[in-house]
Scaffold this active site. Structure first.
Site, mmCIF file in Angstrom:
data_model
loop_
_atom_site.group_PDB
_atom_site.id
_atom_site.type_symbol
_atom_site.label_atom_id
_atom_site.label_comp_id
_atom_site.label_asym_id
_atom_site.label_seq_id
_atom_site.Cartn_x
_atom_site.Cartn_y
_atom_site.Cartn_z
ATOM 1 N N GLU A 1 0.441 -1.016 -0.204
ATOM 2 C CA GLU A 1 -0.288 0.622 0.197
ATOM 3 C C GLU A 1 1.585 1.674 0.139
ATOM 4 O OE1 GLU A 1 -3.440 0.583 -0.666
ATOM 5 O OE2 GLU A 1 -3.771 -1.569 -0.420
ATOM 6 N N GLU B 1 2.276 1.915 -3.303
ATOM 7 C CA GLU B 1 1.313 1.884 -4.627
ATOM 8 C C GLU B 1 0.726 3.643 -4.292
ATOM 9 O OE1 GLU B 1 -1.172 -1.925 -5.257
ATOM 10 O OE2 GLU B 1 -2.188 -0.939 -4.455
ATOM 11 N N GLU B 2 0.771 4.209 -3.077
ATOM 12 C CA GLU B 2 0.259 5.634 -3.001
ATOM 13 C C GLU B 2 0.686 6.115 -3.096
ATOM 14 O OE1 GLU B 2 -2.227 5.388 0.833
ATOM 15 O OE2 GLU B 2 -3.592 4.062 -0.259
#
Length: 362
Positions: free
Chosen positions: A247, A250-251
């Site tokens: 995560e 990805e962010e």
């Protein structure tokens, strides 16, 4: 030449065999009509009576044939009658075996007296219904309990007839629906569908005491100006530690190393009536240059942990305030979280992690 007694016995066998063939024909016609017409169930009482008749007739034939063999006096007569008797006796056994065979759905059994139906090929609804009724009847006699019916997208036509027979939905995935049925006349003890969704919130702090925070383009935080920790949902078959690392990447485009689970929060009725588990994880960055995800993230930056904790939104909501205080305590080395210990499951020896603050001896 045959004696009068031999002729009478032979006639008895002949008429018994004719009766057997007639009984088999009736049973086949009833079963075929049930499958093709799809409007009547096979009468189990009729089936049992016919099978009983065939079985008793077979026994009678055996007795008559035995009598023939013992009572025939001439050698040639004995040989002729004996051959005829054996042929008739074998024929009657074949008839009994043919009637005893019952067409059922392909299935396997689990360790809890459960049945798992395997639907591999396309099937007509009426044929499926007839086979399902017959199968459940047999499984009931065998003492089976729960029945699991997994239907892929290609077999969606079987959902409606299954529901009509008493099945109900258990859960669904993108490629199939799982239906269940309980055979005993008691309250079922089938395990429920998964009750929780699992998520992660990543506390990534660099050597300057700054935490990685983002602003989201959609959802409850859209347009609020609130800086929050990167969050996301754990995917099927994914470890919590791997989900937290993914995560963040990805962010914000930051590479990290998983360190600890700091805390977790449970809530209910949060996602299609499911409960929610959110694990707050600490990660150490191995890169520092931010490359935000344009599709979901409005902005991303490194922010002093104290500044993050002093946001009005964070201080107003207890769960966010508690998390911020835990993160600060961890930064100051005043808090110990749960580190992953690699282990295996007891039942299948699959890799798993035990999260604990237990310190292994070196």
């Amino acid at each position: 030449m045959c004696t009068q007694e031999g002729v009478e016995c032979t006639a008895t066998v002949f008429f018994k065999v004719i009766s057997l063939k007639f009984a088999r024909l009736i049973l086949k016609k009833i079963y075929t009509f049930s499958i093709i017409g799809g409007q009547r169930k096979i009468s189990h009482s009729v089936g049992r009576k016919l099978c009983s008749f065939i079985s008793s007739s077979s026994s009678c034939i055996s007795k008559v044939c035995s009598g023939l063999r013992h009572k025939s006096r001439s050698a040639s007569q004995t040989k002729s009658v004996k051959n005829m008797a054996m042929n008739m006796e074998n024929s009657s056994k074949d008839l009994v075996n043919e009637v005893d065979h019952v067409d059922m759905l392909d299935a396997s059994f689990d360790a809890y007296e459960g049945v798992i139906i395997n639907i591999k090929n396309d099937m007509d609804e009426n044929v499926f219904t007839a086979l399902l009724q017959t199968s459940i009847s047999q499984w009931r006699q065998q003492g089976k309990k729960g029945v699991w019916l997994k239907l892929s997208l290609e077999h969606v036509n079987l959902v409606k007839p299954a529901v009509k027979e008493g099945f109900w939905y258990h859960h669904a995935e993108p490629t199939y629906a799982m239906l269940v049925y309980w055979i005993p006349e008691t309250n079922h003890t089938l395990p429920p569908n998964a009750s929780h969704r699992v998520g992660v919130a990543s506390f990534v702090v660099n050597n300057n005491g700054e935490v990685l925070v983002v602003q989201e383009k959609s959802g409850a935080f859209k347009g609020t100006g609130v800086w929050k920790l990167p969050t996301g949902t754990v995917e099927e078959g994914e470890d919590i530690s791997a989900a937290a690392i993914r995560e963040v990447k990805e962010e914000a485009g930051i590479d990290t190393e998983f360190m600890e689970v700091l805390a977790f929060r449970q809530s209910h009725k949060s996602f299609f009536s499911k409960s929610d588990l959110m694990f707050v994880c600490m990660l150490k960055p191995t890169s520092l240059d931010i490359e935000k995800q344009d599709s979901e993230i409005e902005a991303a930056q490194w922010m002093p942990v104290e500044e993050y904790a002093n946001q009005a939104f964070v201080k107003k909501h207890k769960s966010f305030d508690y998390i911020a205080k835990i993160c600060i305590a961890k930064k100051d080395n005043k808090y110990v979280g749960f580190s992953p210990l690699l282990t295996t499951t007891a039942s299948s020896a699959k890799k798993s992690y035990l999260y604990s603050n237990y310190q292994l001896e070196q």
